[in-house]
Design a protein around this motif. Structure first.
Motif, PDB file in Angstrom:
ATOM      1  N   HIS A  58     -35.613  29.500 -29.102  1.00  0.00           N
ATOM      2  CA  HIS A  58     -35.382  30.220 -28.251  1.00  0.00           C
ATOM      3  C   HIS A  58     -35.273  31.765 -28.340  1.00  0.00           C
ATOM      4  CE1 HIS A  58     -35.084  31.760 -23.751  1.00  0.00           C
ATOM      5  NE2 HIS A  58     -34.449  32.234 -23.910  1.00  0.00           N
ATOM      6  N   TYR A  59     -33.839  31.297 -29.195  1.00  0.00           N
ATOM      7  CA  TYR A  59     -33.395  32.645 -29.608  1.00  0.00           C
ATOM      8  C   TYR A  59     -33.959  33.273 -30.659  1.00  0.00           C
ATOM      9  CZ  TYR A  59     -29.831  36.110 -30.702  1.00  0.00           C
ATOM     10  OH  TYR A  59     -29.356  37.411 -31.261  1.00  0.00           O
ATOM     11  N   GLU A 105     -23.163  31.743 -32.521  1.00  0.00           N
ATOM     12  CA  GLU A 105     -22.561  32.214 -31.220  1.00  0.00           C
ATOM     13  C   GLU A 105     -23.104  32.640 -29.818  1.00  0.00           C
ATOM     14  OE1 GLU A 105     -20.050  36.114 -33.225  1.00  0.00           O
ATOM     15  OE2 GLU A 105     -22.111  36.602 -32.697  1.00  0.00           O
ATOM     16  N   HIS A 106     -24.469  32.952 -29.736  1.00  0.00           N
ATOM     17  CA  HIS A 106     -25.952  32.428 -28.762  1.00  0.00           C
ATOM     18  C   HIS A 106     -25.747  31.201 -28.306  1.00  0.00           C
ATOM     19  CE1 HIS A 106     -26.084  37.083 -30.108  1.00  0.00           C
ATOM     20  NE2 HIS A 106     -26.696  36.892 -28.346  1.00  0.00           N
ATOM     21  N   VAL A 107     -26.218  30.147 -29.104  1.00  0.00           N
ATOM     22  CA  VAL A 107     -26.112  29.034 -29.152  1.00  0.00           C
ATOM     23  C   VAL A 107     -24.763  28.459 -28.285  1.00  0.00           C
ATOM     24  CG1 VAL A 107     -26.769  26.580 -30.343  1.00  0.00           C
ATOM     25  CG2 VAL A 107     -28.273  28.732 -30.730  1.00  0.00           C
ATOM     26  N   ALA A 108     -23.890  28.617 -29.031  1.00  0.00           N
ATOM     27  CA  ALA A 108     -22.809  28.344 -28.563  1.00  0.00           C
ATOM     28  C   ALA A 108     -22.017  28.650 -27.310  1.00  0.00           C
ATOM     29  CB  ALA A 108     -21.631  28.262 -29.444  1.00  0.00           C
ATOM     30  N   ALA A 109     -22.862  29.693 -26.833  1.00  0.00           N
ATOM     31  CA  ALA A 109     -22.750  31.031 -25.196  1.00  0.00           C
ATOM     32  C   ALA A 109     -22.988  29.557 -24.504  1.00  0.00           C
ATOM     33  CB  ALA A 109     -22.603  31.775 -25.554  1.00  0.00           C
ATOM     34  N   TRP A 110     -24.640  29.132 -24.466  1.00  0.00           N
ATOM     35  CA  TRP A 110     -24.846  28.509 -23.522  1.00  0.00           C
ATOM     36  C   TRP A 110     -24.405  27.549 -23.372  1.00  0.00           C
ATOM     37  CZ3 TRP A 110     -30.239  31.283 -26.742  1.00  0.00           C
ATOM     38  CH2 TRP A 110     -30.091  31.979 -26.495  1.00  0.00           C
ATOM     39  N   ALA A 126     -19.983  33.742 -21.942  1.00  0.00           N
ATOM     40  CA  ALA A 126     -20.288  35.071 -22.299  1.00  0.00           C
ATOM     41  C   ALA A 126     -19.669  34.829 -24.253  1.00  0.00           C
ATOM     42  CB  ALA A 126     -19.708  36.347 -21.894  1.00  0.00           C
ATOM     43  N   VAL A 127     -20.591  35.782 -24.746  1.00  0.00           N
ATOM     44  CA  VAL A 127     -20.673  35.576 -26.970  1.00  0.00           C
ATOM     45  C   VAL A 127     -18.564  35.813 -26.573  1.00  0.00           C
ATOM     46  CG1 VAL A 127     -20.843  36.464 -28.291  1.00  0.00           C
ATOM     47  CG2 VAL A 127     -23.118  35.692 -27.203  1.00  0.00           C
TER      48      VAL A 127
END
Length: 197
Positions: A39-40, A55-60, A65-66
């Motif tokens: 997705h990212y 960071e984005h995968v962990a945030a989701w 939020a990141v």
């Protein structure tokens, strides 16, 4: 729970890269973390650094939020991506991962791949089961009308057929509007699974 629907991309003329098989696509995208990666990368349409991706995968995954992530949360995802998920995606021809530079991008063969998720929050029924139930009901109604059984025996066959056609048409319009425009991987800021939580 989610179901994956894939519209395979066609290789560009003159390209040696062949898209992965449907089985490979399903295997790769059967894992939520890899769906988040896809997705990212689909959303960004560029080469990204592993740290940014993690960071984005962990945030989701953590529904944060990141900027709210702890270093441990980011490191855990970064390590898993680096050691397991990205090498697997690279070996299957899904991404191009440079583990020395820690950069990753979608492979040309899957850059145009359209992947839809049928996300089923709570106790909702997935669309595939809805259509199966609608088809079963239609078969019962038509059979009862044709065999003159019960109250449906007095309903003209044309009325039954018209009712079924309208029901399927309205269902298909609603399904198309709700799902395919909103639940395509890479089409929105957050993956469909995150938005449906």
């Amino acid at each position: 729970m989610s179901e994956v629907d894939v519209e395979p991309s066609r290789p560009q003329q003159g390209s040696a890269d062949q898209p992965p098989s449907e089985n490979t696509v399903f295997e790769i995208l059967s894992n939520e973390r890899r769906r988040f990666v896809f997705h990212y990368l689909k959303q960004q349409a560029r080469r990204v650094y592993l740290r940014e991706l993690a960071e984005h995968v962990a945030a989701w995954e953590n529904e944060k939020a990141v900027g709210e992530l702890t270093s441990a949360e980011t490191k855990r995802v970064k390590t898993a991506l680096h050691q397991h998920h990205l090498p697997k995606m690279d070996a299957s021809g899904f991404v191009q991962y440079d583990n020395r530079r820690e950069t990753v991008e979608l492979a040309d063969a899957v850059a145009d791949l359209e992947v839809y998720l049928d996300v089923v929050p709570g106790v909702d029924v997935p669309w595939s089961r809805y259509y199966l139930a609608l088809s079963t009901l239609g078969l019962v109604v038509v059979t009862a009308a044709w065999a003159d059984l019960g109250p449906l025996g007095r309903v003209p066959d044309l009325s039954c057929a018209l009712f079924l056609v309208v029901a399927v048409f309205v269902s298909a319009v609603v399904h198309t509007y709700l799902n395919h425009s909103q639940l395509r991987l890479g089409s929105t800021a957050e993956p469909p699974e995150v938005r449906e939580r």
